[in-house]
Enzyme design. Structure first.
Site, PDB file in Angstrom:
ATOM      1  N   GLU A   1       0.820  -1.210   0.000  1.00 43.90           N
ATOM      2  CA  GLU A   1       0.000   0.000   0.000  1.00 43.90           C
ATOM      3  C   GLU A   1       0.856   1.262   0.000  1.00 43.90           C
ATOM      4  OE1 GLU A   1      -2.771  -0.179   3.276  1.00 43.90           O
ATOM      5  OE2 GLU A   1      -3.619  -2.083   2.596  1.00 43.90           O
TER       6      GLU A   1
ATOM      7  N   GLU B   1      -8.726   1.677  -4.386  1.00 44.55           N
ATOM      8  CA  GLU B   1      -9.822   1.335  -3.479  1.00 44.55           C
ATOM      9  C   GLU B   1     -10.632   2.568  -3.076  1.00 44.55           C
ATOM     10  OE1 GLU B   1      -8.725  -1.326  -0.306  1.00 44.55           O
ATOM     11  OE2 GLU B   1     -10.644  -1.060   0.717  1.00 44.55           O
TER      12      GLU B   1
END
Ligand code: KIV
Length: 271
Positions: free
Chosen positions: A122, A189
């Site tokens: 991430e 996301e």
């Protein structure tokens, strides 16, 4: 499971060709052998051994507690089940941020000990030295931008990200950066569809969305969510295909009844 040599395996290059040809990429999470086998046989292109295992398998509130050893355990179970899918494994929280040597050794442990095909981590600019080091060792890296659950305590909530221009601009430049340093794909996301479309059109690598609308190169969902096993989690982006929570519960209740009334096992079910 023995490898079926007749089946053409999905690679990072397959995904790139799919983007070029406009074919949508399907991706789901898997954490164990039995589920991975079903999903691979169904024809899924990418299986993500997500750190969402921390939530759906271990019952933690966030993805933060899961360890590298636990991710390797899940990933090796998935790898034993698959014939075709590309298996990507999340680097868990605390195994790659701020220390590129540690990031490389975490990625190498995943690849060596589980047999996985790629890792995901991430962040953008903040983790670029970790990504570069992992890529240099020949390990394919998938990026993850937008809502990054490992930073939940920084965000404070799970609301849609990058609605403000400043954050949207940062996301655009992070996506470009991840492409330029050699990531093979990026998960976006929970961001506005318009921004996701713009990013997907601005990079040559596949963009896989979750809560990022229809105009990206592929979609990913947490398998337990789309199968209706996780009962309470109902974000707008989720499509629930079957209600397994109730079906499993009812099957278990039926079994309990049969045992209580001595109906199970019957003569044919005994030796
Ligand atoms: O861990 C996970 O399941 C993920 C998906 C939500 C993309 O990162």
């Amino acid at each position: 499971m023995s490898v079926n040599k007749d089946i053409k395996r999905v690679t990072v290059h397959t995904l790139r060709s799919m983007k070029d040809e406009g074919e949508r990429i399907s991706m789901l999470t898997a954490y164990d052998y039995s589920m991975a086998r079903i999903l691979d046989e169904a024809g899924i292109e990418v299986l993500l051994v997500g750190d969402s295992a921390s939530n759906v398998m271990a019952g933690h509130e966030t993805t933060l507690p899961i360890t590298l050893d636990q991710m390797i355990y899940h990933a090796s179970s998935v790898i034993r089940a698959i014939n075709r899918a590309l298996v990507v494994v999340d680097l868990p929280f605390g195994t790659y941020q701020g220390n590129s040597r540690k990031a490389l050794s975490s990625a190498i442990r995943i690849m060596k000990e589980s047999g996985a095909h790629a890792v995901k981590l991430e962040g953008g600019m903040a983790v670029q030295s970790s990504i570069k080091r992992i890529l240099k060792a020949g390990v394919p890296v998938m990026g993850h931008l937008g809502l990054t659950p490992q930073s939940i305590y920084k965000f404070g909530t799970y609301v849609v990200r990058a609605k403000e221009e400043q954050e949207a601009e940062q996301l655009r430049s992070d996506a470009k950066l991840l492409e330029s340093i050699g990531c093979f794909a990026i998960v976006l996301e929970k961001i506005p569809s318009k921004l996701a479309k713009e990013v997907a059109e601005s990079v040559s690598i596949p963009i896989i969305g979750i809560g990022a609308g229809p105009d990206v190169d592929g979609q990913v969902l947490v398998t337990h969510d789309m199968l209706g096993i996780t009962k309470e989690f109902k974000p707008r982006f989720l499509r629930v295909y079957v209600n397994l929570y109730d079906q499993i519960k009812s099957a278990a209740q039926h079994y309990i009844e049969d045992v209580k009334k001595r109906d199970f096992p019957n003569k044919e079910e005994a030796y």
